[in-house]
Design an enzyme around this catalytic site. Sequence first.
Site, PDB file in Angstrom:
ATOM      1  CE1 TYR A  97     -24.072 -27.275 -11.015  1.00 57.82           C
ATOM      2  CE2 TYR A  97     -26.462 -27.060 -10.834  1.00 57.82           C
ATOM      3  CZ  TYR A  97     -25.193 -26.893 -10.302  1.00 57.82           C
ATOM      4  OH  TYR A  97     -25.042 -26.357  -9.042  1.00 57.82           O
ATOM      5  CG  HIS A 138     -21.539 -25.024  -8.232  1.00 57.39           C
ATOM      6  ND1 HIS A 138     -22.771 -24.851  -8.832  1.00 57.39           N
ATOM      7  CD2 HIS A 138     -20.680 -24.240  -8.918  1.00 57.39           C
ATOM      8  CE1 HIS A 138     -22.655 -23.982  -9.819  1.00 57.39           C
ATOM      9  NE2 HIS A 138     -21.395 -23.602  -9.898  1.00 57.39           N
TER      10      HIS A 138
END
EC number: 2.3.1.259
Length: 242
Positions: A97, A138
């Site tokens: 991530y 994101h």
Amino acid sequence: MTEVVPSSALSEVSLRLLCHDDIDTVKHLCGDWFPIEYPDSWYRDITSNKKFFSLAATYRGAIVGMIVAEIKNRTKIHKEDGDILASNFSVDTQVAYILSLGVVKEFRKHGIGSLLLESLKDHISTTAQDHCKAIYLHVLTTNNTAINFYENRDFKQHHYLPYYYSIRGVLKDGFTYVLYINGGHPPWTILDYIQHLGSALASLSPCSIPHRVYRQAHSLLCSFLPWSGISSKSGIEYSRTM
């Protein structure tokens, strides 16, 4: 930093891990790059906690870019991104991530962002080997610069996340973007199964199966996929939403 950056700047860029002494510099850079305010504990973690891959790009001793990522088991993926990987992958399968990737304005378009991203991939290949199946992140839906950067490097939009960010008290929408590696893929849809079956049938010789069955199956699949010739399909392209 206002100096003119030479076109050969990348050749003078060095990479090193972030350390505790970088906290003040990293705070300043993140304040310039991102609209989100991070707590002091976040800066302490990314500069000292070994679970983070925190890499700085330096030019003549000054930090001009950085990437921060966490490699973790798929069971630790947050609920909104829980379907990044298909359910058949084991619980110890890993994902990476990206929490942060930024470059000082004057040094953008010199390949530093790409260098940092490639360094993360290299790190994954040596530490997680083939156990890491996806890299995800994101991004604000309005951050077209970042979106173009990732899409140009084969990241695919996986999810639309309404009201994902709170920026100065205002809710903003986000996307999840994913790059699948080492055979990773999202859950298959009905269309994926149809395409996969079509590819398998198209690779068979009509002589190897009853001709009538072959023609009926081929016609049925063509009715599902009128826009594409099944015989030209060689694989499956995955695309979702970030």
